[in-house]
Scaffold this motif. Sequence first.
Motif, PDB file in Angstrom:
ATOM      1  N   LEU A 255       0.747  -1.391  -0.148  1.00 58.10           N
ATOM      2  CA  LEU A 255       0.203  -0.032   0.073  1.00 58.10           C
ATOM      3  C   LEU A 255       0.730   1.427   0.100  1.00 58.10           C
ATOM      4  O   LEU A 255       0.157   2.317  -0.509  1.00 58.10           O
ATOM      5  CB  LEU A 255      -0.890   0.006   1.155  1.00 58.10           C
ATOM      6  CG  LEU A 255      -1.992  -1.034   1.202  1.00 58.10           C
ATOM      7  CD1 LEU A 255      -2.550  -1.076   2.679  1.00 58.10           C
ATOM      8  CD2 LEU A 255      -3.071  -0.903   0.155  1.00 58.10           C
ATOM      9  N   SER A 256       2.050   1.321   0.621  1.00 56.84           N
ATOM     10  CA  SER A 256       3.027   2.397   0.559  1.00 56.84           C
ATOM     11  C   SER A 256       4.314   2.370  -0.505  1.00 56.84           C
ATOM     12  O   SER A 256       5.138   2.849  -0.194  1.00 56.84           O
ATOM     13  CB  SER A 256       3.297   2.493   2.022  1.00 56.84           C
ATOM     14  OG  SER A 256       4.258   1.487   2.384  1.00 56.84           O
ATOM     15  N   SER A 257       3.918   1.587  -1.219  1.00 59.07           N
ATOM     16  CA  SER A 257       5.082   1.307  -2.365  1.00 59.07           C
ATOM     17  C   SER A 257       5.761   2.520  -2.944  1.00 59.07           C
ATOM     18  O   SER A 257       4.528   3.723  -3.437  1.00 59.07           O
ATOM     19  CB  SER A 257       4.736   0.359  -3.686  1.00 59.07           C
ATOM     20  OG  SER A 257       5.559   0.472  -4.387  1.00 59.07           O
ATOM     21  N   PRO A 258       6.773   2.958  -2.815  1.00 61.61           N
ATOM     22  CA  PRO A 258       7.332   4.249  -3.481  1.00 61.61           C
ATOM     23  C   PRO A 258       7.578   4.317  -4.963  1.00 61.61           C
ATOM     24  O   PRO A 258       7.709   5.355  -5.607  1.00 61.61           O
ATOM     25  CB  PRO A 258       8.688   4.589  -2.615  1.00 61.61           C
ATOM     26  CG  PRO A 258       9.027   3.059  -2.457  1.00 61.61           C
ATOM     27  CD  PRO A 258       7.986   2.217  -2.303  1.00 61.61           C
ATOM     28  N   ASN A 259       7.295   3.029  -5.544  1.00 63.94           N
ATOM     29  CA  ASN A 259       7.546   2.899  -6.999  1.00 63.94           C
ATOM     30  C   ASN A 259       6.400   3.272  -7.852  1.00 63.94           C
ATOM     31  O   ASN A 259       6.230   2.836  -9.027  1.00 63.94           O
ATOM     32  CB  ASN A 259       7.955   1.571  -7.358  1.00 63.94           C
ATOM     33  CG  ASN A 259       9.486   1.177  -6.456  1.00 63.94           C
ATOM     34  OD1 ASN A 259      10.188   2.117  -6.465  1.00 63.94           O
ATOM     35  ND2 ASN A 259       9.345  -0.073  -5.808  1.00 63.94           N
ATOM     36  N   VAL A 260       5.321   3.724  -7.240  1.00 61.93           N
ATOM     37  CA  VAL A 260       4.071   4.115  -8.026  1.00 61.93           C
ATOM     38  C   VAL A 260       3.845   5.886  -7.861  1.00 61.93           C
ATOM     39  O   VAL A 260       4.390   6.300  -7.163  1.00 61.93           O
ATOM     40  CB  VAL A 260       3.007   3.324  -7.814  1.00 61.93           C
ATOM     41  CG1 VAL A 260       3.047   1.850  -7.858  1.00 61.93           C
ATOM     42  CG2 VAL A 260       2.689   3.593  -6.259  1.00 61.93           C
ATOM     43  N   ALA A 420      18.467  15.650   4.460  1.00 63.87           N
ATOM     44  CA  ALA A 420      19.857  15.891   4.189  1.00 63.87           C
ATOM     45  C   ALA A 420      20.514  15.351   2.674  1.00 63.87           C
ATOM     46  O   ALA A 420      20.940  14.392   2.525  1.00 63.87           O
ATOM     47  CB  ALA A 420      20.664  14.958   5.153  1.00 63.87           C
ATOM     48  N   PHE A 421      19.750  15.917   1.479  1.00 67.78           N
ATOM     49  CA  PHE A 421      19.871  15.484   0.410  1.00 67.78           C
ATOM     50  C   PHE A 421      21.211  15.744   0.078  1.00 67.78           C
ATOM     51  O   PHE A 421      21.866  16.841   0.331  1.00 67.78           O
ATOM     52  CB  PHE A 421      19.168  16.144  -0.645  1.00 67.78           C
ATOM     53  CG  PHE A 421      18.943  15.350  -2.005  1.00 67.78           C
ATOM     54  CD1 PHE A 421      18.812  13.910  -2.026  1.00 67.78           C
ATOM     55  CD2 PHE A 421      19.571  16.223  -3.088  1.00 67.78           C
ATOM     56  CE1 PHE A 421      18.890  13.458  -3.476  1.00 67.78           C
ATOM     57  CE2 PHE A 421      19.510  15.551  -4.269  1.00 67.78           C
ATOM     58  CZ  PHE A 421      19.004  14.337  -4.490  1.00 67.78           C
ATOM     59  N   LYS A 422      21.918  14.760  -0.822  1.00 72.78           N
ATOM     60  CA  LYS A 422      23.467  14.749  -1.136  1.00 72.78           C
ATOM     61  C   LYS A 422      24.210  14.751   0.163  1.00 72.78           C
ATOM     62  O   LYS A 422      24.978  15.474   0.593  1.00 72.78           O
ATOM     63  CB  LYS A 422      23.870  15.747  -1.812  1.00 72.78           C
ATOM     64  CG  LYS A 422      23.504  15.773  -3.373  1.00 72.78           C
ATOM     65  CD  LYS A 422      24.106  16.795  -4.271  1.00 72.78           C
ATOM     66  CE  LYS A 422      23.649  16.487  -5.665  1.00 72.78           C
ATOM     67  NZ  LYS A 422      24.128  17.431  -6.593  1.00 72.78           N
ATOM     68  N   LYS A 468      24.068   5.386  -0.965  1.00 76.28           N
ATOM     69  CA  LYS A 468      22.922   4.557  -0.854  1.00 76.28           C
ATOM     70  C   LYS A 468      22.000   5.445   0.032  1.00 76.28           C
ATOM     71  O   LYS A 468      20.645   5.213  -0.284  1.00 76.28           O
ATOM     72  CB  LYS A 468      23.481   3.384   0.251  1.00 76.28           C
ATOM     73  CG  LYS A 468      22.380   2.505   0.814  1.00 76.28           C
ATOM     74  CD  LYS A 468      23.019   1.408   1.640  1.00 76.28           C
ATOM     75  CE  LYS A 468      21.842   0.498   1.774  1.00 76.28           C
ATOM     76  NZ  LYS A 468      22.601  -0.610   2.755  1.00 76.28           N
ATOM     77  N   SER A 469      22.254   6.327   0.965  1.00 73.04           N
ATOM     78  CA  SER A 469      21.245   7.160   1.642  1.00 73.04           C
ATOM     79  C   SER A 469      20.663   8.164   0.490  1.00 73.04           C
ATOM     80  O   SER A 469      19.512   8.579   0.821  1.00 73.04           O
ATOM     81  CB  SER A 469      21.788   7.859   2.841  1.00 73.04           C
ATOM     82  OG  SER A 469      22.351   7.228   3.729  1.00 73.04           O
ATOM     83  N   MET A 470      21.526   8.671  -0.368  1.00 75.54           N
ATOM     84  CA  MET A 470      20.781   9.650  -1.391  1.00 75.54           C
ATOM     85  C   MET A 470      19.826   9.018  -2.068  1.00 75.54           C
ATOM     86  O   MET A 470      18.745   9.489  -2.474  1.00 75.54           O
ATOM     87  CB  MET A 470      21.958  10.145  -2.211  1.00 75.54           C
ATOM     88  CG  MET A 470      21.598  11.192  -2.852  1.00 75.54           C
ATOM     89  SD  MET A 470      22.855  12.065  -3.633  1.00 75.54           S
ATOM     90  CE  MET A 470      23.431  11.021  -4.911  1.00 75.54           C
ATOM     91  N   ALA A 471      20.131   7.528  -2.582  1.00 78.68           N
ATOM     92  CA  ALA A 471      18.983   6.931  -3.150  1.00 78.68           C
ATOM     93  C   ALA A 471      17.867   6.686  -2.676  1.00 78.68           C
ATOM     94  O   ALA A 471      16.703   6.681  -3.091  1.00 78.68           O
ATOM     95  CB  ALA A 471      19.677   5.568  -3.659  1.00 78.68           C
ATOM     96  N   LEU A 472      17.963   6.332  -1.392  1.00 79.54           N
ATOM     97  CA  LEU A 472      16.762   6.081  -0.199  1.00 79.54           C
ATOM     98  C   LEU A 472      15.982   7.250  -0.410  1.00 79.54           C
ATOM     99  O   LEU A 472      14.766   7.377  -0.197  1.00 79.54           O
ATOM    100  CB  LEU A 472      17.193   5.607   0.962  1.00 79.54           C
ATOM    101  CG  LEU A 472      16.299   5.226   1.948  1.00 79.54           C
ATOM    102  CD1 LEU A 472      16.632   4.123   2.795  1.00 79.54           C
ATOM    103  CD2 LEU A 472      15.839   6.409   2.983  1.00 79.54           C
ATOM    104  N   LYS A 474      15.697   9.876  -2.251  1.00 74.65           N
ATOM    105  CA  LYS A 474      15.059  10.156  -3.648  1.00 74.65           C
ATOM    106  C   LYS A 474      13.864   9.333  -3.568  1.00 74.65           C
ATOM    107  O   LYS A 474      12.700   9.654  -4.252  1.00 74.65           O
ATOM    108  CB  LYS A 474      16.029   9.821  -4.834  1.00 74.65           C
ATOM    109  CG  LYS A 474      17.014  10.736  -5.095  1.00 74.65           C
ATOM    110  CD  LYS A 474      17.726  10.547  -6.526  1.00 74.65           C
ATOM    111  CE  LYS A 474      18.646  11.649  -6.837  1.00 74.65           C
ATOM    112  NZ  LYS A 474      19.384  11.198  -8.021  1.00 74.65           N
ATOM    113  N   THR A 475      13.854   8.307  -3.076  1.00 71.25           N
ATOM    114  CA  THR A 475      12.772   7.111  -3.253  1.00 71.25           C
ATOM    115  C   THR A 475      11.503   7.318  -2.164  1.00 71.25           C
ATOM    116  O   THR A 475      10.554   7.326  -2.500  1.00 71.25           O
ATOM    117  CB  THR A 475      13.404   5.568  -3.084  1.00 71.25           C
ATOM    118  OG1 THR A 475      14.249   5.301  -3.997  1.00 71.25           O
ATOM    119  CG2 THR A 475      12.215   4.695  -3.166  1.00 71.25           C
TER     120      THR A 475
END
Length: 505
Positions: A255-260, A420-422, A468-472, A474-475
């Motif tokens: 229900l909480s998928s970030p891929n949609v 804390a992006f980037k 890894k944290s930066m990708a998370l 974004k997602t």
Amino acid sequence: MKFAKVLQQTLVEEDIPEEWVEAAIKYKSLKKCITKVVRELKFLGLEQNTLKFLLEDPNSEDGTKKIIEVDQHETLPNNPIIAEYTLTKSNDKSKPILPYLKITLNYDDDEYTDDHIHEVGLQLKHKIEMLLNNDDFADDDHEEPNTEQQVIEIKEEGDKLILSPQTTHSIPSRLGSPEPFELNNSKSLDKTITETKEPVPKQSKTNEIVIMLNSDTKFFQMLNKELESLDDLKSKEESNLISQVDSISHSVKSLSSPNVSLKKTDLYKWRELFKIYLDSEVYFKYNQTNSSASERNAEQIKKNLQEFVNRVTKSGITDQFKKKKSLAVFNQFISMNYHLLKVLQFQSINTEAFRKILKKFDKQTSLNVKNRFPKLINDDHVFFSGASLAQSICYIMQTSVLTLIPQLDDYTCPICTSVAFKPIKLSCGHVFCVRCLVKLKQQDKSNCPICRHENAVVKADSTNLDLKSMALMKTYFPLEVKEKLKERDKERYDEVVGKEKCIIM
């Protein structure tokens, strides 16, 4: 209100399932067993005050009463007669706990300083000497032994109590032999112990008699069996709760998928719900689920859980779900929490019943089992001694449900307090957004602003970027990252153009 009524009232008011009630500690039945134990002790002439003198040393140096430890190989009691109550347990769990009372008579010294102890001791010594010298126990092959040990068992014959010189119980002998004591003559000895005769001549320096009570064996067998039922119930409910947590975890992940598209996911709503839940600290203080000391009691859990529900209702989050299934899963989550609460309430009231029934046993018999019995069965039962059910379930819930959706607080720059992006991870381990670190360098600040680690800011370069944290981020934080980038672009523009408006002539 008496505890038996409190126990019954709690089971009714908290709507405890019938299956659980059947497994609960039978407090009233155990109380009846205690009454029978007292009756058997009185039958032997061992009233409560008498036992206190025989089981404790009233002449200790510091004036406090201490339990007299009687060495099995060389018994030298201070009183004319001494009693030692022992609980034994076989390594075979199918065999019951076996209690027995060992009476040791000392013939070496009849000089005592305390008149009352002297009187009590001699009276009981007189009764047991008559028992030991009865023809039923006489052995023609033994003439004036130095030590003698015999076993008798109290049995019920209708409404009467009798003493039988025969038992099939296996108990450790004075020298530690595991073989059972068996005396062949089963003639009743109840008349012998109640008759008053002149003291018999001394036969030996030390005489021991092991008395197998009847009702105390039933008491410990009953209590042990009830603990086994509670163990089975705890294991069953733990498996049930784990299964519910797994089901909720699977549903929330979907229900909480970030891929949609954000228009089709309840990612942000579930994050907000879980944040309120964590802030409510329903079962434990935040991030302290591994510490039993921080565990809430049942009343506090009930209060915190209700406050969580009230905060969610007031926020209106559940009315904003994009998917109907989210509301059903949230209700399942609430139901699971209330079920866990009910299990903890049941565990709490039975723990109290266990403690109180052992305390009552000691109060009425002076046999001192409230500390020894729990230690004896500690490794056999998980209901009381095992890991807290709240600990195990909350740990599973935290690792498989609550962490499905990262919280923004865990990915916030401590300087600008936005995402804390980037992210740049300094050599000391602290993380900051790249924009804030650039500003620190411009201000000639070289140390970590959190721990003051020397030159941590100066030494940071592109290799310190936490990809890894930066990708998370974004997602799972798309809106926050978008806002961060917008703020960054605005700052860059202000730095280049300045804050004054551009005027075209």
